[in-house]
Design an enzyme around this catalytic site. Structure first.
Site, short mmCIF file in Angstrom:
data_model
loop_
_atom_site.label_atom_id
_atom_site.label_comp_id
_atom_site.label_asym_id
_atom_site.label_seq_id
_atom_site.Cartn_x
_atom_site.Cartn_y
_atom_site.Cartn_z
NE ARG A 1 -12.09 -2.83 -0.88
CZ ARG A 1 -12.78 -1.59 -1.32
NH1 ARG A 1 -14.04 -1.76 -1.64
NH2 ARG A 1 -12.36 -0.40 -0.99
NE ARG B 1 -5.37 -3.53 1.92
CZ ARG B 1 -4.72 -3.55 1.02
NH1 ARG B 1 -3.49 -4.20 1.01
NH2 ARG B 1 -5.12 -3.02 -0.37
CG HIS B 2 -9.78 -5.35 1.79
ND1 HIS B 2 -9.50 -6.00 0.37
CD2 HIS B 2 -9.64 -4.15 1.83
CE1 HIS B 2 -9.08 -4.99 -0.17
NE2 HIS B 2 -9.07 -3.94 0.63
N GLY B 3 -8.95 -9.24 1.96
CA GLY B 3 -8.34 -9.82 1.21
C GLY B 3 -8.22 -9.30 -0.30
CD GLN B 4 -4.84 -10.63 -5.32
OE1 GLN B 4 -5.09 -11.47 -5.93
NE2 GLN B 4 -3.46 -10.52 -4.84
CB THR B 5 -10.24 -6.83 -4.87
OG1 THR B 5 -9.52 -5.70 -5.09
CG2 THR B 5 -10.75 -6.82 -3.46
CG ASP B 6 -10.38 -9.62 -10.20
OD1 ASP B 6 -9.69 -10.54 -9.71
OD2 ASP B 6 -11.46 -9.95 -10.55
CE1 TYR B 7 -12.27 -1.03 -9.45
CE2 TYR B 7 -13.12 -3.62 -9.23
CZ TYR B 7 -13.46 -2.41 -9.68
OH TYR B 7 -14.58 -1.99 -10.26
CG ASN B 8 -6.40 -5.33 -3.97
OD1 ASN B 8 -6.73 -6.06 -3.17
ND2 ASN B 8 -6.31 -3.98 -3.45
CD GLU C 1 -8.79 2.73 1.89
OE1 GLU C 1 -8.61 3.27 3.23
OE2 GLU C 1 -8.09 2.15 1.71
#
Length: 221
Positions: A61, A10-17, A84
């Site tokens: 991402r 899975r992709h790394g962390q984003t600010d949305y997360n 997604e």
């Protein structure tokens, strides 16, 4: 036939997360600093693996999460089929208690086997599975690619794992995920087996506080 090794992340962390904002296929967010750190740690841990191809979604991402491998010159393909799920009217919005109730109702509907039901304005698991089929066929039709890396997204990854492991889609929530987690699978020519399940050991070096802990919001991004 030789065993095909699949590294699925899975992709790394984003600010949305971090902000609990829904990001589906219609939100093309970037990795934040922590996400970049996660991507770097994964690369340092697995850069010795002789990947024949890197597959990602079309969303940045996922591409940014494997940039270290792309910089090595490993062939890369993007596929919209790996994007997604489309979360419809809730994409780009911060989750409220009311929306959480609606979301839980949708999850329960899917767990009850009604995976044809679309979230409001968006997709259903059945629709995501259908667009993933051509990607699966492409990957399995290339025996020369013995070791591949796939980077995609939480809900779509759960759906893909159901398809690869022949689980009904109503079982998709059995597959946990975290930012930059790894599922390693072997394909023998007739079936997939799981060698690593939601592995995050590569992230435990100088690990920052986990801002994407398990819970309601983690499942929708």
């Amino acid at each position: 036939m030789s065993i095909k090794k699949v590294y699925l992340i899975r992709h790394g962390q984003t600010d949305y997360n971090v902000q609990c904002i829904v990001q589906g296929s219609g939100v093309n967010s970037q990795l934040n600093d922590e996400g970049q750190r996660q991507a770097s740690l994964f690369f340092q841990h697995y850069k010795h693996i002789p990947f024949d191809k890197v597959y990602t979604s079309t969303l940045q991402r996922s591409i940014q999460s494997v940039q270290g491998f792309l910089d090595l010159g490993i062939p890369h393909e993007t596929h919209a089929g790996l994007n997604e799920i489309n979360w419809g009217t809730r994409e780009g919005t911060r989750i409220t208690p009311e929306e959480d109730a609606y979301y839980h109702n949708i999850l329960q509907t899917w767990c009850d086997g009604e995976t044809h039901v679309c979230i409001e304005g968006g997709e259903s698991p059945d629709l995501v599975a259908e667009r993933q089929k051509s990607v699966i066929q492409t990957i399995l039709s290339r025996p020369e690619e013995e070791t591949i890396l796939i980077c995609m997204h939480g809900r779509a990854m759960r759906i893909l794992l159901c398809q690869l492991l022949r689980y009904p889609l109503r079982c998709m929530d059995q597959f946990e995920h975290r930012n930059l987690c790894l599922y390693q699978l072997d394909y023998t020519g007739s079936m997939f087996t799981v060698k690593s399940y939601c592995d995050t050991a590569h992230l435990h070096v100088a690990k920052l506080p986990d801002l994407a802990a398990p819970g309601t919001h983690e499942q929708i991004r």
